[in-house]
Enzyme design. Structure first.
Site, short mmCIF file in Angstrom:
data_model
loop_
_atom_site.label_atom_id
_atom_site.label_comp_id
_atom_site.label_asym_id
_atom_site.label_seq_id
_atom_site.Cartn_x
_atom_site.Cartn_y
_atom_site.Cartn_z
N CYS A 57 -0.65 -45.89 33.74
CA CYS A 57 -0.09 -46.99 34.30
C CYS A 57 1.64 -46.86 34.00
CB CYS A 57 -0.68 -48.13 33.37
SG CYS A 57 -2.42 -48.10 33.44
C1 BEZ Z 1 -3.61 -44.87 31.60
O1 BEZ Z 1 -2.96 -45.59 32.26
O2 BEZ Z 1 -3.00 -43.90 30.97
C2 BEZ Z 1 -4.92 -44.98 31.39
C3 BEZ Z 1 -5.59 -46.33 31.34
C4 BEZ Z 1 -6.96 -46.32 31.17
C5 BEZ Z 1 -7.76 -45.42 30.88
C6 BEZ Z 1 -7.05 -43.90 30.87
C7 BEZ Z 1 -5.85 -43.95 31.08
#
Ligand code: BEZ
Length: 210
Positions: A45
């Protein structure tokens, strides 16, 4: 029920990092991209919001307002934005919605219980100036989206909204486009003075109109 292409994008009022937003009013006559991410302070994210911020000029050039969303709080968003700006060398000026009560997530069907009972998936909606949904994308939490592809689709949507053309596979700005089947070849010859390249009666290319 999930939203489909051509449906009106539901309006909402929500708290965001730039203040309270009424969605339709905020969009005005612009195009919109509303996208959800699973959680703040997560690596994928962080790169997605950073990349979107880096592409600000590209979204502006296309008259697109971008809004991100997760079910985290405003103060979490604010702290995380500082991290994004530091790690991705950018400035996050678009609003990030704090959808703590999951109202917007519900309206846009952004929580897929078989993926996660609580977190939003990576949903993305492109909304036209008529407030209709033009594109939906759903990615899993483990896969970051390709924001160059989002811009490419917006280019196609804006071009095809104004001309009787469609864009072929992997089309990029400036490449030849396809004359829609509803237009006869005789009509197309008048409409597209730059010329036609007829591969099959149903597969006719023309240079991208201005
Ligand atoms: C991420 O944004 O890195 C992420 C968010 C939830 C699960 C896995 C990765």
């Amino acid at each position: 029920m999930s939203l489909r292409l051509g449906d009106e994008a539901p309006d909402f009022k929500a708290a965001s990092t730039i203040g309270d937003i009424r969605f339709h009013e905020y969009l005005g006559n612009s195009w919109g991209v509303l996208f959800s991410h699973p959680a703040d302070y997560t690596p994928v994210c962080t790169t997605e919001l950073g990349r979107t911020a880096q592409l600000k000029d590209e979204f502006d050039r296309r008259n697109v307002k971008v809004l991100a969303l997760s079910v985290d709080t405003l103060s979490q968003h604010q702290g995380w934005i500082r991290d994004i700006e530091e790690t991705q060398q950018t400035k996050v000026v678009f609003p990030v919605i704090a959808d703590e009560d999951r109202k917007v997530a519900g309206l846009y069907d952004m929580i897929h219980p078989n993926a996660s009972a609580t977190a939003t998936v990576r949903s993305l909606f492109v909304i036209g100036p008529d407030k209709k949904i033009k594109l939906t994308l759903t990615y899993p939490a483990s896969t970051g989206r390709n924001f160059n592809e989002v811009l490419r689709v917006i280019d196609s949507l804006q071009l095809t909204a104004g001309h009787s053309v469609a864009t072929p596979a992997d089309w990029q700005q400036g490449e030849d486009v396809i004359v829609v089947p509803a237009i006869s070849t005789e009509e197309a010859e008048k409409k597209f003075p730059a010329g036609l390249r007829i591969v099959k009666p149903y597969l006719r290319y023309t240079p991208q109109p201005e």
